[in-house]
Design a protein around this motif. Structure first.
Motif, PDB file in Angstrom:
ATOM      1  N   UNK A 201       0.870  -1.113  -0.049  1.00  0.00           N
ATOM      2  CA  UNK A 201      -0.162   0.002   0.090  1.00  0.00           C
ATOM      3  C   UNK A 201       0.789   1.248  -0.244  1.00  0.00           C
ATOM      4  N   UNK A 202       0.180   2.530  -0.222  1.00  0.00           N
ATOM      5  CA  UNK A 202       0.928   3.819  -0.240  1.00  0.00           C
ATOM      6  C   UNK A 202      -0.039   4.695   0.132  1.00  0.00           C
ATOM      7  N   UNK A 203       0.251   5.635   0.869  1.00  0.00           N
ATOM      8  CA  UNK A 203      -0.325   7.205   0.814  1.00  0.00           C
ATOM      9  C   UNK A 203       0.063   7.907  -0.026  1.00  0.00           C
ATOM     10  N   UNK A 204      -0.652   8.188  -1.119  1.00  0.00           N
ATOM     11  CA  UNK A 204      -0.053   9.001  -2.343  1.00  0.00           C
ATOM     12  C   UNK A 204      -0.963   9.996  -2.992  1.00  0.00           C
ATOM     13  N   UNK A 205      -0.406  10.807  -3.806  1.00  0.00           N
ATOM     14  CA  UNK A 205      -0.966  11.881  -4.394  1.00  0.00           C
ATOM     15  C   UNK A 205      -2.071  11.338  -5.365  1.00  0.00           C
ATOM     16  N   UNK A 206      -3.455  11.554  -5.564  1.00  0.00           N
ATOM     17  CA  UNK A 206      -4.296  11.000  -6.176  1.00  0.00           C
ATOM     18  C   UNK A 206      -3.761  11.185  -7.829  1.00  0.00           C
ATOM     19  N   UNK A 207      -3.078  12.151  -8.397  1.00  0.00           N
ATOM     20  CA  UNK A 207      -2.657  11.996  -9.656  1.00  0.00           C
ATOM     21  C   UNK A 207      -1.937  11.150  -9.921  1.00  0.00           C
ATOM     22  N   UNK A 208      -0.946  10.680  -8.903  1.00  0.00           N
ATOM     23  CA  UNK A 208       0.265   9.381  -9.016  1.00  0.00           C
ATOM     24  C   UNK A 208      -0.287   8.327  -9.413  1.00  0.00           C
ATOM     25  N   UNK A 209      -1.779   7.921  -8.953  1.00  0.00           N
ATOM     26  CA  UNK A 209      -2.198   6.615  -9.081  1.00  0.00           C
ATOM     27  C   UNK A 209      -3.727   6.664  -9.795  1.00  0.00           C
ATOM     28  N   UNK A 210      -3.955   7.776 -10.211  1.00  0.00           N
ATOM     29  CA  UNK A 210      -5.356   7.665 -10.953  1.00  0.00           C
ATOM     30  C   UNK A 210      -5.543   6.725 -11.987  1.00  0.00           C
ATOM     31  N   UNK A 211      -4.718   6.631 -12.835  1.00  0.00           N
ATOM     32  CA  UNK A 211      -4.954   5.920 -14.159  1.00  0.00           C
ATOM     33  C   UNK A 211      -4.731   4.544 -13.681  1.00  0.00           C
ATOM     34  N   UNK A 212      -4.146   3.942 -12.514  1.00  0.00           N
ATOM     35  CA  UNK A 212      -3.902   2.543 -12.081  1.00  0.00           C
ATOM     36  C   UNK A 212      -5.416   2.191 -11.430  1.00  0.00           C
ATOM     37  N   UNK A 213      -5.705   3.456 -10.919  1.00  0.00           N
ATOM     38  CA  UNK A 213      -7.103   3.069 -10.085  1.00  0.00           C
ATOM     39  C   UNK A 213      -8.371   2.922 -10.945  1.00  0.00           C
ATOM     40  N   UNK A 214      -8.342   3.637 -12.229  1.00  0.00           N
ATOM     41  CA  UNK A 214      -9.260   3.326 -13.451  1.00  0.00           C
ATOM     42  C   UNK A 214      -9.158   2.172 -13.990  1.00  0.00           C
ATOM     43  N   UNK A 215      -7.715   1.782 -14.023  1.00  0.00           N
ATOM     44  CA  UNK A 215      -7.452   0.347 -14.764  1.00  0.00           C
ATOM     45  C   UNK A 215      -7.868  -0.970 -13.959  1.00  0.00           C
ATOM     46  N   UNK A 216      -8.159  -0.744 -12.623  1.00  0.00           N
ATOM     47  CA  UNK A 216      -8.292  -1.648 -11.440  1.00  0.00           C
ATOM     48  C   UNK A 216      -7.221  -2.317 -11.173  1.00  0.00           C
ATOM     49  N   UNK A 217      -6.016  -1.859 -11.451  1.00  0.00           N
ATOM     50  CA  UNK A 217      -4.796  -2.386 -10.649  1.00  0.00           C
ATOM     51  C   UNK A 217      -4.561  -1.772  -9.443  1.00  0.00           C
ATOM     52  N   UNK A 218      -5.096  -0.852  -9.114  1.00  0.00           N
ATOM     53  CA  UNK A 218      -4.984  -0.376  -7.691  1.00  0.00           C
ATOM     54  C   UNK A 218      -6.483  -0.001  -7.224  1.00  0.00           C
ATOM     55  N   UNK A 219      -6.558  -0.010  -5.923  1.00  0.00           N
ATOM     56  CA  UNK A 219      -7.833   0.331  -5.225  1.00  0.00           C
ATOM     57  C   UNK A 219      -7.736   1.545  -3.926  1.00  0.00           C
ATOM     58  N   UNK A 220      -8.578   2.493  -4.383  1.00  0.00           N
ATOM     59  CA  UNK A 220      -8.555   3.403  -3.389  1.00  0.00           C
ATOM     60  C   UNK A 220      -9.327   3.354  -2.109  1.00  0.00           C
ATOM     61  N   UNK A 221      -9.012   3.275  -0.974  1.00  0.00           N
ATOM     62  CA  UNK A 221      -9.681   2.946   0.362  1.00  0.00           C
ATOM     63  C   UNK A 221     -10.041   4.369   1.214  1.00  0.00           C
ATOM     64  N   UNK A 222      -9.313   5.201   1.243  1.00  0.00           N
ATOM     65  CA  UNK A 222      -9.464   6.566   2.234  1.00  0.00           C
ATOM     66  C   UNK A 222      -8.720   7.603   1.486  1.00  0.00           C
ATOM     67  N   UNK A 223      -9.214   8.840   1.893  1.00  0.00           N
ATOM     68  CA  UNK A 223      -8.789  10.173   1.726  1.00  0.00           C
ATOM     69  C   UNK A 223      -8.362  11.033   2.946  1.00  0.00           C
ATOM     70  N   UNK A 224      -7.078  11.618   2.821  1.00  0.00           N
ATOM     71  CA  UNK A 224      -6.723  11.980   3.964  1.00  0.00           C
ATOM     72  C   UNK A 224      -7.012  13.376   4.401  1.00  0.00           C
ATOM     73  N   UNK A 225      -7.872  14.018   3.576  1.00  0.00           N
ATOM     74  CA  UNK A 225      -8.487  15.448   3.884  1.00  0.00           C
ATOM     75  C   UNK A 225      -9.844  15.313   4.745  1.00  0.00           C
ATOM     76  N   UNK A 226     -10.451  16.348   5.198  1.00  0.00           N
ATOM     77  CA  UNK A 226     -11.564  16.379   5.868  1.00  0.00           C
ATOM     78  C   UNK A 226     -12.589  16.208   5.178  1.00  0.00           C
ATOM     79  N   UNK A 227     -12.693  16.336   3.651  1.00  0.00           N
ATOM     80  CA  UNK A 227     -13.877  16.431   2.884  1.00  0.00           C
ATOM     81  C   UNK A 227     -13.577  15.237   1.562  1.00  0.00           C
ATOM     82  N   UNK A 228     -14.542  14.502   1.227  1.00  0.00           N
ATOM     83  CA  UNK A 228     -14.360  13.564  -0.011  1.00  0.00           C
ATOM     84  C   UNK A 228     -13.996  14.282  -1.337  1.00  0.00           C
ATOM     85  N   UNK A 229     -13.181  13.499  -2.137  1.00  0.00           N
ATOM     86  CA  UNK A 229     -12.882  14.081  -3.465  1.00  0.00           C
ATOM     87  C   UNK A 229     -14.115  14.205  -4.460  1.00  0.00           C
TER      88      UNK A 229
END
Length: 323
Positions: A201-229
């Protein structure tokens, strides 16, 4: 009569050198904008957008000067030692605070040697997993797995003492999870290894992982801010997942050398805030994956104080030292 004339002349001369008069004429020569990163990254783009708009507003060149090195402390030290006249600005990132506690031989004090001007942008991180390595559908599942005795899930970061590193350490403090830190030389190589399954796992910038999340290779579980993206509204914040005191942001702001005349700092703040509030600038910054954050001097000072409290504790807990 002669004494009166001399007194009047002295008053006029002193008046022309008052801070108020200096602020009224500021800037009357080029302004240097120091960026403590190499050209081409998100920080550099944000700085150049702001420099362009300030230059247009002032009728004076605002020159971006990239001074990368020593975990951002090289460029930061340049501004700490610059004349306190408002002609040398620093693009201050989150490491502006973190290095205060993680760098053993810091040549300046980030709390005493700078005057805050304004926050520019904020950028939350996301907790992202390789679904083949971590069988978790929601954030609570991930925490349960990471608490299994002896599990020590490996996580990647752009380097020792980086914001993503500290973000995981801060969460580890609050949740009690176990994890194994694997530092890389930049976020890119870490993401590559996350996709290939070498880390979990990683805590990463959304832009760094966005394409891999869209392709299904990675999965986002949580956001570190106080509001959803806005672009991942289904992903809860870590606060929503039960950790009410957790927040971590990448951010950029502007600071100047301490003792810069207050009127000049006020003018800088007013002009930067006005630019950030334009629809044109807001759209460009959101296109970079950041949220514009026009901030008063007082609110930016409070923000920095909160960052110092947050990251000093995380650095101390994890015994991080940046060589």
């Amino acid at each position: 009569m002669f004494r009166f004339s001399c007194s009047l002349l002295i008053s006029i001369v002193v008046g022309f050198h008052s801070p108020w008069v200096g602020a009224q004429s500021y800037p009357n020569k080029p302004v240097r904008f120091v960026v403590p990163f190499a050209p081409g990254g998100q920080s550099d783009i944000v700085a150049r957008l702001m420099a362009q708009k300030l230059s247009e507003r002032w009728g004076q060149p605002v020159v971006v000067d990239n001074k990368a090195g020593a975990a951002t402390t090289l460029g930061t030290d340049i501004v700490a030692k610059a004349p306190a006249d408002g002609y040398t600005l620093l693009l201050a990132p989150a490491p502006f605070v973190i290095t205060q506690y993680a760098y053993p031989k810091l040549p300046y004090d980030s709390r005493k040697d700078f005057a805050p001007v304004s926050l520019l942008v904020t950028n939350p991180l996301v907790a992202v997993i390789n679904p083949n390595q971590v069988k978790a559908k929601v954030f609570a599942d991930f925490v349960t797995l990471a608490k299994v005795p002896g599990s020590k899930l490996p996580y990647g970061t752009p380097g020792n003492g980086s914001l993503p590193h500290l973000a995981v350490e801060l969460f580890r403090m609050q949740s009690g999870i176990e994890a194994l830190h694997v530092p890389y030389k930049g976020g890119g190589p870490a993401v590559v290894d996350l996709v290939s399954g070498h880390i979990a796992f990683m805590f990463a910038s959304p832009l760094e992982v966005m394409q891999h999340v869209k392709s299904g290779k990675l999965q986002v579980l949580g956001v570190t801010s106080d509001q959803r993206l806005s672009y991942w509204p289904e992903v809860p914040t870590i606060k929503e997942s039960g950790y009410k005191n957790y927040e971590a942001y990448a951010w950029f702001g502007v600071v100047v050398a301490a003792n810069t005349p207050k009127d000049i700092v006020n003018k800088l703040n007013a002009d930067i805030v006005a630019i950030l509030k334009t629809s044109e600038m807001a759209e460009k910054l959101k296109g970079l994956g950041t949220d514009p954050a026009p901030t008063s001097i007082e609110d930016f000072s409070k923000f920095l104080n909160a960052e110092h409290i947050r990251w000093s504790a995380a650095v101390k807990s994890s015994n991080i030292t940046i060589d």
